[in-house]
Write an enzyme that holds these catalytic residues in place. Structure first.
Site, short mmCIF file in Angstrom:
data_model
loop_
_atom_site.label_atom_id
_atom_site.label_comp_id
_atom_site.label_asym_id
_atom_site.label_seq_id
_atom_site.Cartn_x
_atom_site.Cartn_y
_atom_site.Cartn_z
CD1 TRP A 80 9.01 -2.91 -4.16
CD2 TRP A 80 9.95 -4.01 -5.87
NE1 TRP A 80 10.13 -3.54 -3.68
CE2 TRP A 80 10.73 -4.22 -4.70
CE3 TRP A 80 10.36 -4.61 -7.06
CZ2 TRP A 80 11.88 -5.02 -4.70
CZ3 TRP A 80 11.51 -5.38 -7.07
CH2 TRP A 80 12.26 -5.58 -5.89
NE ARG B 170 -0.64 5.28 8.50
CZ ARG B 170 -0.81 3.99 8.80
NH1 ARG B 170 -1.10 3.64 10.04
NH2 ARG B 170 -0.67 3.08 7.87
CG PHE C 287 -3.54 -2.51 9.32
CD1 PHE C 287 -2.37 -3.19 9.02
CD2 PHE C 287 -3.64 -1.93 10.57
CE1 PHE C 287 -1.33 -3.29 9.93
CE2 PHE C 287 -2.60 -2.02 11.49
CZ PHE C 287 -1.45 -2.70 11.17
CB THR D 135 5.17 0.19 -2.52
OG1 THR D 135 6.00 -0.23 -1.44
CG2 THR D 135 5.95 0.15 -3.82
CE LYS E 279 2.18 -2.54 8.84
NZ LYS E 279 2.90 -1.38 8.29
CB ALA F 248 -5.17 1.54 10.79
CG PHE G 71 4.55 -9.90 -6.18
CD1 PHE G 71 5.64 -10.08 -5.32
CD2 PHE G 71 3.54 -9.04 -5.79
CE1 PHE G 71 5.69 -9.40 -4.10
CE2 PHE G 71 3.59 -8.37 -4.59
CZ PHE G 71 4.67 -8.55 -3.74
CE LYS H 299 -2.68 0.26 3.52
NZ LYS H 299 -1.79 1.08 4.36
#
Length: 559
Positions: free
Chosen positions: A412, A96, A303, A75, A107, A275, A384, A73
């Site tokens: 990415w 954030r 999230f 990224t 994480k 969150a 991916f 998210k």
């Protein structure tokens, strides 16, 4: 060929001086407080000076329920901002600030990844400009004032057994969840049970992120309920005369931080509420300032959409009078397979059956954002290497059946150029004009009904089971005048239920509310579900074990 790590990519890019980044969005040097060459704080008075500027378009990036497979998210948020900049759009990204807990835990940070990052990533993921430390200091100052007041005679008649205010530290430290302090004699305080929260779950963090001026910050701090008297009356930070000193500690933390992406797109990184516990989005100050300075503002909420997006709409947008222009829901093929029951070694093997079993999780989030909140939406498929054409086509087909378009995101690997399809689709749905944004519930709805509405409509629960303690607290908070506040659900991020093991789109479940508390300063009610905790712990192998710094000061191992 060795794939570069995020930190290696970030360290290979030449950053623009931060004054140049600021000039690109109309911020003069006089309104900057420099933190070296590549970071700066922005004078919050700009928000008032630019108040007559027309607001730009606000784009929220959210996601499916997170899985170990990863969704990307932040990224995607960064890459979308870079793509819009390539298209000639005046764009600001608002994110954030990462917490040290996840950075050193499992994480990771929240600065994006690959070729869609904000930099300097080491600074952003570690101490940055000290905002989170300032929040911890203000929080713990109030804690010290509370205990000192009791020690000095307790004129307010505070019941030491009903103090709800906890100390905090920005670290995952399970040892501090429940403690006993004030031990070893009369001169060392009053013995009582106490505990710590992680700083990003604290009410002070939420207050900072929902304040638009120093005066509003002080008023919110003043309204904090720290506990109750022996005769069941709430006691506030204002009664302890703590708000002035707390605001003094927070005056610089209230100023948004300006950095840049690898492609020099301006980024405001400010505030960091979790969150799954708090409301999960960056500061209202940064978002509103960005809207006055840019044509397009890309932000994210923590999230899945069941937590971050719902709270963004019902808490942040309500508090700040915001109206999103478009929503991006991020997903990956491998994450959907995980929701469908696959294991890690199966993520890169084509399996349309497993994928189809996991897609309902995505579809539920689409239902919520488009149906409940009335917002134009596009699904970003974060690609991916192992994804097959058939798998991508299946996700596109299912989304199309729900009336939502999709776009491949390859940011990415390719940076902004990998987000051109997504950027084009976002612009299309904004220009389409079909925006019927609405809140999920009205202020006047009773606390219990708000919780039931969120649980049944957003999560898909059959109902809600309230503990006797929760029922008692709802009645008490309503009698004290807090019944009109919005609700902030504290729930696991991994599931639409309150059980992290129930992935996909579960049916036939109820949400269990074990307790209710008020964050009167922040302006919301917190409903605690399941086993959710406000102080995480470290994993078996913390990320901290891989982080190092060499003799030149160069950091390694940070993602």
């Amino acid at each position: 060929m060795k794939v570069k790590s995020d930190i290696e990519i970030a360290q290979s890019v030449i950053m623009d001086p931060i004054e140049k980044v600021a000039r690109s969005i109309g911020i003069e040097k006089k309104d900057l407080e420099l933190y070296g060459n590549y970071k700066a704080k922005i004078n919050f008075n700009i928000l008032n000076e630019k108040k007559d500027n027309e607001d730009g378009k606000l784009i929220l990036v959210t996601a499916i329920n997170p899985t170990p497979a990863g969704e990307g998210k932040p990224t995607t948020t960064v890459g979308l901002g870079d793509a819009l900049k390539i298209l000639g759009k005046k764009t600001i990204i608002t994110l954030r600030e990462p917490s040290l807990g996840p950075v050193f835990g499992v994480k990771g940070g929240a600065a994006g990844g690959g070729y869609a990052q904000v930099v300097p990533m080491e600074d952003i993921n570690l101490h940055f400009t000290g905002d989170i430390h300032a929040i911890g200091a203000a929080n713990n100052l109030l804690a010290a004032i509370i205990d000192n007041h009791i020690f000095r005679g307790n004129a307010l008649n505070i019941d030491p057994g009903r103090i709800t205010w906890k100390r905090c530290i920005d670290m995952n430290d399970r040892q501090l969840r429940f403690i006993v302090d004030g031990l070893n004699g009369k001169t060392n305080g009053i013995p009582r049970e106490d505990g710590f929260e992680i700083t990003v779950a604290s009410e002070v963090m939420a207050i900072l992120c929902l304040s638009q001026s120093i005066d509003e910050l002080k008023e919110k701090l003043k309204n904090i309920v720290i506990g109750y008297t022996w005769d069941d009356k709430p006691v506030t930070a204002g009664q302890l005369h703590a708000e002035g000193a707390m605001a003094a500690l927070l005056k610089d933390a209230l100023k948004p931080n300006l950095v840049q992406t690898l492609e020099h797109t301006p980024a405001f990184i400010h505030g960091g509420p979790f969150a799954n516990i708090a409301h999960g989005s960056n500061s209202l100050m940064a978002t509103k300032m960005a809207l006055k300075l840019a044509d397009y503002v890309i932000t994210e909420a923590g999230f899945g959409a069941d937590l971050g997006a719902e709270k963004f709409f019902d808490i942040k947008c309500r508090a700040g009078n915001l109206k999103p222009s478009a929503i991006v829901i991020v997903t990956t093929i491998r994450a959907l397979k995980n929701h469908g029951g696959s294991t890690r070694n199966e993520w890169d093997v084509e399996n349309l059956n497993t994928l189809e079993r996991g897609i309902p999780n995505l579809l539920k989030h689409i239902e919520n954002v488009t149906g409940l909140f009335g917002l134009p939406t596009v699904v970003a498929i974060n690609k991916f290497p192992g994804d097959t054409d058939a798998e991508i086509e299946l996700v596109r087909k299912k989304c199309s059946e729900y009336g939502v378009s999709t776009a491949l995101s390859e940011v990415w690997e390719k940076g902004g150029k990998g987000g051109m399809e997504l950027a084009g689709e976002v612009l299309r749905i904004i220009d389409n004009g079909k925006n019927n944004f609405r809140f999920l519930y009205e202020d006047e709805m009773p606390i219990r009904e708000k919780i039931e509405t969120i649980s049944q409509k957003v999560y898909g629960a059959d109902g809600v089971e309230f503990s006797q303690q929760a029922i008692k607290e709802m009645e008490k908070l309503t009698s004290h005048g807090f019944g009109k506040l919005p609700v902030c659900m504290a729930k696991t991020q991994y599931s639409l239920t309150d059980d992290p093991k129930k992935t996909g789109k579960p049916v036939g479940f109820k949400i269990n509310i074990r307790n209710i508390k008020v964050s009167a300063g922040a302006g919301f009610i917190v409903a605690l579900t399941g086993d959710i905790m406000t102080m995480p712990g470290l994993p078996a192998v913390p990320a901290a074990e891989k982080i190092d710094v060499d003799s030149t000061g160069k950091i390694s191992g940070l993602f």
